[in-house]
Design a protein around this motif. Structure first.
Motif, PDB file in Angstrom:
ATOM      1  N   MET A 114      -3.166  27.180   0.002  1.00  0.00           N
ATOM      2  CA  MET A 114      -3.266  25.773  -0.217  1.00  0.00           C
ATOM      3  C   MET A 114      -4.494  25.341   0.355  1.00  0.00           C
ATOM      4  N   ALA A 115      -4.553  25.543   1.680  1.00  0.00           N
ATOM      5  CA  ALA A 115      -5.909  25.365   2.344  1.00  0.00           C
ATOM      6  C   ALA A 115      -7.204  25.830   1.918  1.00  0.00           C
ATOM      7  N   LEU A 116      -7.287  27.051   1.260  1.00  0.00           N
ATOM      8  CA  LEU A 116      -8.319  27.822   0.544  1.00  0.00           C
ATOM      9  C   LEU A 116      -8.419  27.046  -0.822  1.00  0.00           C
ATOM     10  N   ARG A 117      -7.468  26.527  -1.250  1.00  0.00           N
ATOM     11  CA  ARG A 117      -7.345  25.881  -2.711  1.00  0.00           C
ATOM     12  C   ARG A 117      -8.321  24.774  -2.369  1.00  0.00           C
ATOM     13  N   MET A 118      -8.035  23.997  -1.273  1.00  0.00           N
ATOM     14  CA  MET A 118      -8.896  22.627  -0.885  1.00  0.00           C
ATOM     15  C   MET A 118     -10.307  23.126  -0.545  1.00  0.00           C
ATOM     16  N   ALA A 119     -10.442  24.141   0.127  1.00  0.00           N
ATOM     17  CA  ALA A 119     -11.758  24.581   0.433  1.00  0.00           C
ATOM     18  C   ALA A 119     -12.628  25.047  -0.803  1.00  0.00           C
ATOM     19  N   ALA A 120     -11.908  25.474  -1.712  1.00  0.00           N
ATOM     20  CA  ALA A 120     -12.669  25.968  -2.901  1.00  0.00           C
ATOM     21  C   ALA A 120     -12.947  24.822  -3.681  1.00  0.00           C
ATOM     22  N   GLU A 121     -11.868  23.939  -3.996  1.00  0.00           N
ATOM     23  CA  GLU A 121     -12.120  22.832  -5.006  1.00  0.00           C
ATOM     24  C   GLU A 121     -12.675  21.705  -4.531  1.00  0.00           C
ATOM     25  N   ARG A 122     -12.895  21.311  -3.100  1.00  0.00           N
ATOM     26  CA  ARG A 122     -13.178  19.972  -2.658  1.00  0.00           C
ATOM     27  C   ARG A 122     -13.846  20.454  -1.404  1.00  0.00           C
ATOM     28  N   PRO A 123     -14.919  21.286  -1.561  1.00  0.00           N
ATOM     29  CA  PRO A 123     -15.890  21.688  -0.321  1.00  0.00           C
ATOM     30  C   PRO A 123     -16.666  20.465   0.368  1.00  0.00           C
TER      31      PRO A 123
END
Length: 343
Positions: free
Chosen positions: A185-194
């Protein structure tokens, strides 16, 4: 697979976040318990009985706040720890949002990592949000349990906006971290909301792939920590995960491909790999277009299982050993403070 009780400083970005709140139907409330529990010891009926956490922070965090935030018609809950303010301190503070693993909860992650103590030593706010059904929508595939795969992204955006407004969290120093499904989930946030984040870290998490794929969309410092002997979420990824009787487990990239995807999105140069005591470190230096500068780092911990390195909490049976080669909590927070090119 077994389930686990398992910046932008630019004002346009902050204004964009504020729009999320009314559109999502958000309202907030919080309550402070009569007394904070002993640091590192879970509280409440959902607390696990398997010990008290790792991490090497020495500061005593302020009293815990149990908060509620209405997003998309759901009342979402989180635990918030504030650092004890230094004498004369008057300013905004960094914020870390930490996602628990599937089948676990905020109190379990707090106990396993003792993140609130290490964050307090650095003057950081730390929020432990609660996932719906004890899990997170870390991928883009709709499922029966999560028919709206973007719901947790919107919740995280709303939570950050709320804490910027009410707790003086610095919108230019917002970080996310997580374990297992929470790491993804943390990686998804970084990927989609950098543009929302100054850094992200995952322990035992990987980017989803296949029909649930999440693709990095811009540069952001990222650290991926993964056990070389992880029996639950293998280092090589899960391109074809076995069926799960509960919430489906998503296919994932390998840990290296996960880190390399963020490096590519940040126009990074060639990686440099070094052997350290107990782990291997690979570093990609982000390109000149990265607003925050910094690096993408992959730490492969020798002999470690599906566990949080440095924790003193015994892992569930079948999850493999806990490495003492590094303290993941301090390593991650040091990276957030200084995501530079590394040694």
């Amino acid at each position: 697979m077994r389930s686990f009780r398992d910046r932008s400083r630019r004002w346009p970005g902050v204004l964009a976040l504020s729009v999320v709140l009314p559109l999502s139907g958000c309202a907030a409330d919080s309550d402070r318990p009569d007394a904070a529990p002993p640091s590192g010891v879970p509280s409440g009926p959902s607390a696990p009985a398997d010990g008290t956490g790792g991490g090497a922070g020495t500061a005593t965090p302020g009293p815990e706040v149990r908060g509620r935030l209405r997003v998309d018609g759901d009342v979402r809950r989180y635990l918030l720890h504030r650092p004890v303010p230094a004498p004369g301190a008057d300013g905004s503070r960094p914020l870390v949002v930490a996602f628990h693993g599937r089948g676990a909860d905020a109190a379990e992650l707090r106990a396993r990592t003792r993140l609130e103590r290490a964050a307090a030593a650095r003057g950081m706010l730390v929020a432990f949000p609660e996932g719906l059904g004890h899990g997170w929508g870390a991928g883009n595939r709709a499922t029966r349990q999560r028919p709206d795969p973007g719901r947790d992204v919107r919740f995280t955006e709303a939570l950050i906006a709320h804490l910027v407004r009410t707790e003086r969290a610095d919108p230019g120093r917002v970080y996310v971290a997580g374990f297992s499904n929470g790491g993804s989930m943390a990686l998804r946030m970084a990927a989609e909301r950098p543009g929302l984040l100054a850094g992200a870290a995952s322990v035992s998490g990987q980017l989803p792939t296949g029909d649930a794929a999440v693709e990095p969309t811009g540069p952001v410092p990222v650290m991926v920590v993964h056990g070389a002997a992880d029996p639950v979420r293998p280092l090589a990824g899960l391109p074809s995960p076995p069926p799960d009787p509960g919430e489906p487990v998503l296919p994932t990239r390998s840990a290296r491909d996960t880190a390399a995807a963020f490096a590519a999105a940040g126009d990074a140069g060639e990686p440099v790999t070094r052997q350290e005591k107990g782990y291997e470190r690979t570093v990609w230096r982000l390109g000149s277009g990265a607003r925050h500068g910094g690096t993408v780092r992959l730490l492969v911990v020798h002999g470690a299982g599906h566990t949080w390195p440095g924790s003193t909490v015994p892992p569930p049976e079948g999850f493999g050993p806990v490495s003492k080669a590094l303290d993941a909590t301090d390593t991650i927070l040091d990276f957030f403070t200084d995501p530079g090119p590394g040694r």
